[in-house]
Scaffold this motif. Structure first.
Motif, PDB file in Angstrom:
ATOM      1  N   TYR B 192       0.844  -1.203   0.000  1.00 15.66           N
ATOM      2  CA  TYR B 192       0.000   0.000   0.000  1.00 15.66           C
ATOM      3  C   TYR B 192       0.872   1.244   0.000  1.00 15.66           C
ATOM      4  CZ  TYR B 192      -3.350   3.545   1.560  1.00 15.66           C
ATOM      5  OH  TYR B 192      -4.125   4.670   1.647  1.00 15.66           O
ATOM      6  N   LEU B 193       0.525   2.185  -0.897  1.00 14.88           N
ATOM      7  CA  LEU B 193       1.229   3.470  -0.973  1.00 14.88           C
ATOM      8  C   LEU B 193       0.229   4.600  -0.751  1.00 14.88           C
ATOM      9  CD1 LEU B 193       3.382   3.056  -4.229  1.00 14.88           C
ATOM     10  CD2 LEU B 193       4.089   2.633  -1.852  1.00 14.88           C
ATOM     11  N   GLU B 194       0.612   5.580   0.049  1.00 14.51           N
ATOM     12  CA  GLU B 194      -0.286   6.720   0.259  1.00 14.51           C
ATOM     13  C   GLU B 194       0.493   8.027   0.175  1.00 14.51           C
ATOM     14  OE1 GLU B 194      -3.009   6.351   3.537  1.00 14.51           O
ATOM     15  OE2 GLU B 194      -3.715   8.418   3.376  1.00 14.51           O
ATOM     16  N   LEU B 195      -0.080   8.952  -0.581  1.00 21.43           N
ATOM     17  CA  LEU B 195       0.445  10.314  -0.682  1.00 21.43           C
ATOM     18  C   LEU B 195      -0.449  11.198   0.175  1.00 21.43           C
ATOM     19  CD1 LEU B 195       2.283  12.370  -2.367  1.00 21.43           C
ATOM     20  CD2 LEU B 195       0.272  12.594  -3.860  1.00 21.43           C
ATOM     21  N   HIS B 196       0.158  12.070   0.971  1.00 20.19           N
ATOM     22  CA  HIS B 196      -0.654  12.895   1.886  1.00 20.19           C
ATOM     23  C   HIS B 196       0.097  14.191   2.190  1.00 20.19           C
ATOM     24  CE1 HIS B 196      -3.445  13.824   5.186  1.00 20.19           C
ATOM     25  NE2 HIS B 196      -4.178  12.799   4.766  1.00 20.19           N
ATOM     26  N   ILE B 197      -0.642  15.230   2.522  1.00 21.13           N
ATOM     27  CA  ILE B 197       0.041  16.439   3.011  1.00 21.13           C
ATOM     28  C   ILE B 197       0.590  16.152   4.405  1.00 21.13           C
ATOM     29  CG2 ILE B 197      -1.247  18.105   1.626  1.00 21.13           C
ATOM     30  CD1 ILE B 197      -2.950  18.649   4.189  1.00 21.13           C
ATOM     31  N   GLU B 198       1.674  16.872   4.745  1.00 22.83           N
ATOM     32  CA  GLU B 198       2.318  16.603   6.035  1.00 22.83           C
ATOM     33  C   GLU B 198       1.444  16.987   7.222  1.00 22.83           C
ATOM     34  OE1 GLU B 198       5.832  18.914   6.881  1.00 22.83           O
ATOM     35  OE2 GLU B 198       5.830  18.220   8.944  1.00 22.83           O
ATOM     36  N   GLN B 199       0.690  18.095   7.093  1.00 22.45           N
ATOM     37  CA  GLN B 199      -0.140  18.619   8.192  1.00 22.45           C
ATOM     38  C   GLN B 199       0.693  19.064   9.379  1.00 22.45           C
ATOM     39  OE1 GLN B 199      -2.674  14.825   8.208  1.00 22.45           O
ATOM     40  NE2 GLN B 199      -4.248  16.416   8.247  1.00 22.45           N
ATOM     41  N   GLY B 200       1.968  19.345   9.130  1.00 20.84           N
ATOM     42  CA  GLY B 200       2.845  19.809  10.186  1.00 20.84           C
ATOM     43  C   GLY B 200       3.923  20.672   9.571  1.00 20.84           C
ATOM     44  N   PRO B 201       4.794  21.233  10.389  1.00 18.12           N
ATOM     45  CA  PRO B 201       5.749  22.251   9.929  1.00 18.12           C
ATOM     46  C   PRO B 201       7.153  21.741   9.585  1.00 18.12           C
ATOM     47  CG  PRO B 201       5.587  22.287  12.321  1.00 18.12           C
ATOM     48  CD  PRO B 201       4.759  21.136  11.854  1.00 18.12           C
ATOM     49  N   VAL B 202       7.398  20.413   9.589  1.00 16.69           N
ATOM     50  CA  VAL B 202       8.775  19.908   9.483  1.00 16.69           C
ATOM     51  C   VAL B 202       9.375  20.126   8.085  1.00 16.69           C
ATOM     52  CG1 VAL B 202      10.250  17.868   9.656  1.00 16.69           C
ATOM     53  CG2 VAL B 202       8.420  18.235  11.327  1.00 16.69           C
ATOM     54  N   LEU B 203       8.649  19.718   7.022  1.00 22.07           N
ATOM     55  CA  LEU B 203       9.203  19.856   5.657  1.00 22.07           C
ATOM     56  C   LEU B 203       9.450  21.323   5.318  1.00 22.07           C
ATOM     57  CD1 LEU B 203       7.106  17.144   3.762  1.00 22.07           C
ATOM     58  CD2 LEU B 203       9.506  17.011   4.515  1.00 22.07           C
ATOM     59  N   GLU B 204       8.544  22.176   5.748  1.00 18.34           N
ATOM     60  CA  GLU B 204       8.739  23.604   5.494  1.00 18.34           C
ATOM     61  C   GLU B 204      10.021  24.089   6.165  1.00 18.34           C
ATOM     62  OE1 GLU B 204       5.504  26.922   5.090  1.00 18.34           O
ATOM     63  OE2 GLU B 204       5.960  26.691   7.214  1.00 18.34           O
ATOM     64  N   SER B 205      10.251  23.656   7.380  1.00 18.63           N
ATOM     65  CA  SER B 205      11.449  24.108   8.087  1.00 18.63           C
ATOM     66  C   SER B 205      12.711  23.551   7.436  1.00 18.63           C
ATOM     67  CB  SER B 205      11.377  23.697   9.560  1.00 18.63           C
ATOM     68  OG  SER B 205      11.553  22.300   9.688  1.00 18.63           O
ATOM     69  N   GLY B 211       8.557  14.573   1.569  1.00 19.91           N
ATOM     70  CA  GLY B 211       9.314  13.822   2.555  1.00 19.91           C
ATOM     71  C   GLY B 211       8.904  12.373   2.525  1.00 19.91           C
ATOM     72  N   LEU B 212       9.760  11.537   3.082  1.00 20.63           N
ATOM     73  CA  LEU B 212       9.463  10.107   3.168  1.00 20.63           C
ATOM     74  C   LEU B 212       9.098   9.780   4.613  1.00 20.63           C
ATOM     75  CD1 LEU B 212       9.472   7.306   1.770  1.00 20.63           C
ATOM     76  CD2 LEU B 212      11.872   7.081   2.501  1.00 20.63           C
ATOM     77  N   VAL B 213       7.913   9.177   4.780  1.00 24.16           N
ATOM     78  CA  VAL B 213       7.442   8.846   6.129  1.00 24.16           C
ATOM     79  C   VAL B 213       8.122   7.556   6.591  1.00 24.16           C
ATOM     80  CG1 VAL B 213       5.404   8.227   7.484  1.00 24.16           C
ATOM     81  CG2 VAL B 213       5.242  10.000   5.706  1.00 24.16           C
ATOM     82  N   THR B 214       8.615   7.561   7.815  1.00 25.24           N
ATOM     83  CA  THR B 214       9.265   6.355   8.342  1.00 25.24           C
ATOM     84  C   THR B 214       8.319   5.528   9.204  1.00 25.24           C
ATOM     85  OG1 THR B 214      10.090   7.674  10.176  1.00 25.24           O
ATOM     86  CG2 THR B 214      11.566   7.376   8.306  1.00 25.24           C
ATOM     87  N   GLY B 215       7.232   6.177   9.705  1.00 26.48           N
ATOM     88  CA  GLY B 215       6.259   5.452  10.522  1.00 26.48           C
ATOM     89  C   GLY B 215       5.173   6.398  11.003  1.00 26.48           C
ATOM     90  N   GLY B 353      15.977  13.919  -8.747  1.00 33.51           N
ATOM     91  CA  GLY B 353      16.758  15.014  -8.174  1.00 33.51           C
ATOM     92  C   GLY B 353      16.070  15.681  -6.997  1.00 33.51           C
ATOM     93  N   LEU B 354      15.179  14.924  -6.341  1.00 30.90           N
ATOM     94  CA  LEU B 354      14.419  15.475  -5.203  1.00 30.90           C
ATOM     95  C   LEU B 354      15.153  15.270  -3.899  1.00 30.90           C
ATOM     96  CD1 LEU B 354      10.644  14.428  -5.182  1.00 30.90           C
ATOM     97  CD2 LEU B 354      11.647  16.679  -5.628  1.00 30.90           C
ATOM     98  N   LYS B 355      15.178  16.318  -3.109  1.00 30.39           N
ATOM     99  CA  LYS B 355      15.604  16.204  -1.711  1.00 30.39           C
ATOM    100  C   LYS B 355      14.446  15.508  -0.986  1.00 30.39           C
ATOM    101  CE  LYS B 355      16.653  19.476   2.064  1.00 30.39           C
ATOM    102  NZ  LYS B 355      16.787  20.906   2.383  1.00 30.39           N
ATOM    103  N   ILE B 379       4.306   9.046   1.275  1.00 31.98           N
ATOM    104  CA  ILE B 379       5.014  10.245   0.840  1.00 31.98           C
ATOM    105  C   ILE B 379       4.255  11.456   1.380  1.00 31.98           C
ATOM    106  CG2 ILE B 379       5.684  11.624  -1.176  1.00 31.98           C
ATOM    107  CD1 ILE B 379       5.517   8.861  -2.760  1.00 31.98           C
ATOM    108  N   PHE B 380       4.993  12.376   2.002  1.00 28.89           N
ATOM    109  CA  PHE B 380       4.365  13.605   2.504  1.00 28.89           C
ATOM    110  C   PHE B 380       4.681  14.768   1.575  1.00 28.89           C
ATOM    111  CE2 PHE B 380       3.804  13.052   7.413  1.00 28.89           C
ATOM    112  CZ  PHE B 380       2.609  12.372   7.192  1.00 28.89           C
ATOM    113  N   VAL B 381       3.707  15.671   1.434  1.00 28.51           N
ATOM    114  CA  VAL B 381       3.901  16.915   0.686  1.00 28.51           C
ATOM    115  C   VAL B 381       3.894  18.071   1.691  1.00 28.51           C
ATOM    116  CG1 VAL B 381       2.837  18.495  -0.988  1.00 28.51           C
ATOM    117  CG2 VAL B 381       2.893  16.023  -1.441  1.00 28.51           C
ATOM    118  N   ARG B 382       4.806  19.003   1.485  1.00 28.18           N
ATOM    119  CA  ARG B 382       4.954  20.162   2.391  1.00 28.18           C
ATOM    120  C   ARG B 382       3.640  20.919   2.590  1.00 28.18           C
ATOM    121  NH1 ARG B 382       9.746  24.125   0.719  1.00 28.18           N
ATOM    122  NH2 ARG B 382       8.793  23.796  -1.326  1.00 28.18           N
TER     123      ARG B 382
END
Lengths: 425, 425
Positions: B192-205, B211-215, B353-355, B379-382
C-alpha cells in the motif's frame, strides 16, 4: 413548632398547593405553567377565589398582577403592607417555587381575619406576573411594572412561538396600552415581605426548616471569548500551539480556586456554559466562549474577584498566545434586607422556638424589584437536596408550615403596630 | 523537478482539486464535507468518474469505500498494488487533506495507462470511507473494514443529530448488513502506498517539497465523562458544589502542563471536544464529556503520560466530588514503514533530483490500518505553515506535483517489476 400550635391552617395550604399543581401538571410532581398562558390565567383565577375567601377584594392590574387587598378601616389610605410572590413556573418545574409565597400570604391574611384582627394599614397580597422570565427571556415583569422599572421594548419581546409579550399580556387580562397605571405612587408601599423556597442546600445542611434572608446578591454576568488557532492534533508541536481550550481551562481552574479561597463568605462563581470551535477530537480548539456568573453581597470583594478573573484571562491568553474579548451582560449590585423588618422576623422566630439561620439569596426574586421602592425582607423554606427548577423540587409540609406561620406572625405584628414606633426602630 | 519533466498532468490534478473543493465549500478556501453525508457521496461519485477516465473499473464496497481497479492481463488474480487516501473532511477543513492522495493516485494510474503501460499485477485506487472520524468519533472506518479491524458497536455510534453510522452508511450506498464482505482475503493486498500532506511544519522548516514517512505514531484516544450535580448558580455554596466543569478544567490544565513538560520530544496531547449539560449560565454543570488525543513514537513515555492523565482525572473527581468514566476509543502502537518500499521511493526521488527528508507522521492515516495486512509506505507533501484541519491549509502546486510524480514513478516501478525480485530485496 408543632402543627397544633400554629394559627395558620396547613391542611388548607397543602390542599391548595396540590390543586394548583394540577394546572400545567407534567410527570408525577412537575409543573409547566409559563407566564401569561391560559394555564397561568387559570391559576390566577383560582388564587383570586382564595383571596376572596380570606376576606380580600381582588383585582388584576394592567401588568397582569393579581392583587388581593384587605382594607384598613383605621387608616384606609395608609401605605400598604405588601406580601407576595408568583404563580408562573419554569418549563420543567416543581410545585413550590413562588407558589408557597402566594398561598402562604393568602393563608396569613385568612388566619388574621379569621381571628378577628383588623389591620392598622391596608394589607395587599400580590401574585406577580412573569417572575420567571423564561418565556420572554427577561423576568420580574409584574414587580418591575409595579415599581416603575420596566425597560424599553419589554412588550415587543417574543416567545418561542413568535407571540409578543404585548399580545400575551392582552390575552391574559392585562392592558399593555395602560401599563404605566400599574405603577404605585412613591411611598404607597410601606414594606414588602416574601416567603420563598431556598432553592439551595444551606438550610438542609444546617438542619433548619426556615432561614432569614439578609439580602439578594448582585449578579455579575460576563461572557469570555478566547481566540487561538486550529491545527491537527497530531502534527503541531506543543510549543507552536495556540489552543483556546487550554487557555479556557486555565482560566476556569484559576477562577474556581480564587472563589473557593473565599471560604466562609457567600460569594459564588460559576462557569455554566462553554462552547468550542471547531469541536473535533483531533483538531486543536481555535475558539472558546464561556460565561461567568459571579454573585456576592460584598461589592468590594466581588470587584476584587472580577479584577482577578480579568487578570487570569489576560495571563492565560499570554501563556497560550490567544486574543480575547470579555463582554459584560449584567451587573447588578446586591440589595440588602431591611434591618427593622429582619428584627421583627427574628423576634417572631424566637417566640416560635424556631432556629432561624441567616443566609443570602443567590437567586433573585420579586423582592429585588420591590427593594427599590420600599424596605423588604424574605423568609426561606428548606429545599430538599437544594433542588429547584426541576420536578424533583420538594419541601416538607412541616417546613412550609413553619414558614407560613412565621410570615403570618410577622405580618400580624407589623399590621397591628403603631407605625410611628416601627419607623423609629 | 520542472513541470515539463513530469509524466503526470498537474493541470488536471489542480482542476480536480478545485472542483472537489466546491463540494461542501465554506468560506473562500474551506471545506466541510463530513463522512457519509450527501456531500461526501457527491465527491465519491465525481472521483468514480475520474477513475473511469483513467481506465479503471469502479465499485463502491459494503463499507462505502470507492475502489477503482486497473486489471492485469498478465496476472489477473495476483495480489493488488493498492494506492489511496480519503475524500471526507473535518467540519472546518481545507482542500488537500486526503484529497491529494486520492486524486494523485488516479493521476498516477492515468499517466501509466496513457503511456500504454500494462501492470504485472492489478492496481487499485481506493477512496476510503470516513477516515477523519469526526462525525462518529472514530476514524479509519473504511480502511479498517477492508482489513478486518472493525470493533463491536461501530455501527451503533451516533453523530450529533442522533443518526447512527448504520443509517448513514446505508444512505451513503454501503451495506451495513454485509460489512464483513468488504474485508480482503489474507494476502490479497501486495502493498500500500499513500500520498498525503504533512499537516505539520517539518518539511517547510527543512525547505523540502516532499518527505518520506518512516512510521505513524500511535494515537491514544480517550473519552472522559465527569458526573456532578446541577444546582442554581446563585444558591449552592462553593463548598457544597459538585461542578463537573470545574473538574474538567482542572484535568485539562494539568494534562496540558504534563505534556508541555516533555519539551523537545514528539509527544502531543489535545483536548479537542468538550460538551456540558445542562449548559445554562446560571446552572452548575452536572455532566461534562471531553475527548483526549495523545500521540507519541515512544510507547513507554505515552503509557506514563496516560497514567498521569488517569491520576489527574481521579484527583479532580475527588476534589470536586464527581464520579467519572474513562472510555478508550482507540489505542494504537506506532507502525513503521516497509524498508523495501522506502528504498523504492528513495531510488525514484534520487532519479528525480528530489531532496527527500525522512520524518514520522503524528497524524494517522488509512495506511495505519493497511499496515496490519501488508507492507506500506507514505510520501508527505509540504504544508504551508504546518496548517491542516483548517481552511488555511495550503500546499504549493509544484510541491503536490513532485509528490504525485514520485507516487507515479514508484507505482510504475512496482507494477512493472518482477515480483520475485522485489520480495527478495
Amino acid at each position: 413548632m408543632s402543627a397544633s400550635d400554629r394559627a395558620i391552617n396547613m391542611d388548607r395550604v397543602m390542599k391548595r398547593i396540590e390543586r394548583l399543581a394540577e394546572i400545567g401538571k407534567i410527570s408525577d410532581t412537575g409543573v409547566n405553567r409559563q407566564a401569561m398562558t391560559p394555564l397561568d390565567r387559570q391559576a390566577v383565577e383560582l388564587a383570586g377565589e382564595w383571596m376572596k375567601e380570606a376576606g380580600m377584594s381582588v383585582r388584576l392590574d394592567e401588568a397582569g398582577n393579581l392583587i388581593g387587598r384587605l382594607n384598613s378601616a383605621a387608616a384606609p389610605d395608609a401605605p400598604v403592607l405588601m406580601l407576595g410572590s408568583h404563580l408562573d413556573t419554569q418549563p420543567y418545574a416543581g410545585r413550590f417555587d413562588g407558589i408557597i409565597g402566594v398561598l402562604g400570604a393568602i393563608e396569613a391574611v385568612q388566619a388574621f381575619t379569621d381571628r378577628g384582627f383588623r389591620p392598622l394599614q391596608p394589607i395587599e397580597v400580590v401574585a406577580f406576573t412573569d417572575e420567571e422570565g423564561c418565556r420572554f427571556n427577561k423576568g420580574l415583569f409584574g414587580s418591575r411594572a409595579m415599581t416603575g422599572r420596566l425597560e424599553q421594548g419589554e412588550l415587543d419581546r417574543t416567545d418561542a412561538d413568535g407571540i409578543t409579550r404585548r399580545e400575551a399580556l392582552a390575552g391574559f387580562g392585562g392592558d399593555p396600552n395602560r401599563l404605566q397605571e400599574a405603577e404605585y405612587a412613591k411611598g404607597a408601599i410601606d414594606c414588602y415581605l416574601e416567603l420563598h423556597i431556598e432553592q439551595g442546600p444551606v438550610l438542609e445542611s444546617l438542619g433548619a426548616s426556615c432561614g432569614l434572608v439578609t439580602g439578594i446578591s448582585g449578579p455579575l454576568w460576563l461572557t469570555v471569548d478566547l481566540y487561538g488557532f486550529a491545527g491537527h492534533a497530531g502534527s503541531v508541536p506543543m510549543a507552536m500551539r495556540r489552543d483556546a481550550l487550554a487557555g479556557a481551562a486555565q482560566v476556569i481552574t484559576g477562577f474556581q480556586a480564587m472563589v473557593r479561597a473565599e471560604a466562609g463568605t457567600p460569594v459564588v462563581g460559576t462557569v455554566g456554559t462553554l462552547q468550542l470551535f471547531p469541536g473535533s477530537r483531533n483538531i486543536i480548539p481555535e475558539r472558546v466562549q464561556f460565561t461567568v456568573d459571579l454573585r456576592d453581597l460584598d461589592m468590594e470583594r466581588r470587584d476584587r474577584l472580577e479584577e482577578g478573573l480579568r487578570k487570569l484571562v489576560d495571563d492565560a491568553a499570554a501563556d497560550n498566545k490567544l486574543s480575547y474579548f470579555i463582554r459584560e451582560d449584567t451587573n447588578s449590585p446586591p440589595r440588602f434586607c431591611d434591618e427593622s423588618l429582619m428584627n421583627a422576623i427574628r423576634g417572631e422566630a424566637l417566640s416560635m422556638g424556631l432556629k432561624l439561620p441567616e443566609l443570602m439569596s443567590g437567586p433573585f426574586h420579586d423582592a429585588l424589584a420591590l427593594s427599590y421602592v420600599c424596605p423588604y425582607a424574605m423568609i426561606f423554606v428548606r429545599s430538599k437536596d437544594g433542588i429547584s427548577h426541576n420536578p424533583m423540587e420538594f419541601s416538607l409540609e412541616d417546613d412550609i408550615g413553619d414558614g407560613v406561620e412565621l410570615l403570618y406572625r410577622t405580618m400580624k405584628s407589623l399590621a397591628l403596630a403603631n407605625k410611628g414606633e416601627r419607623s423609629g426602630g
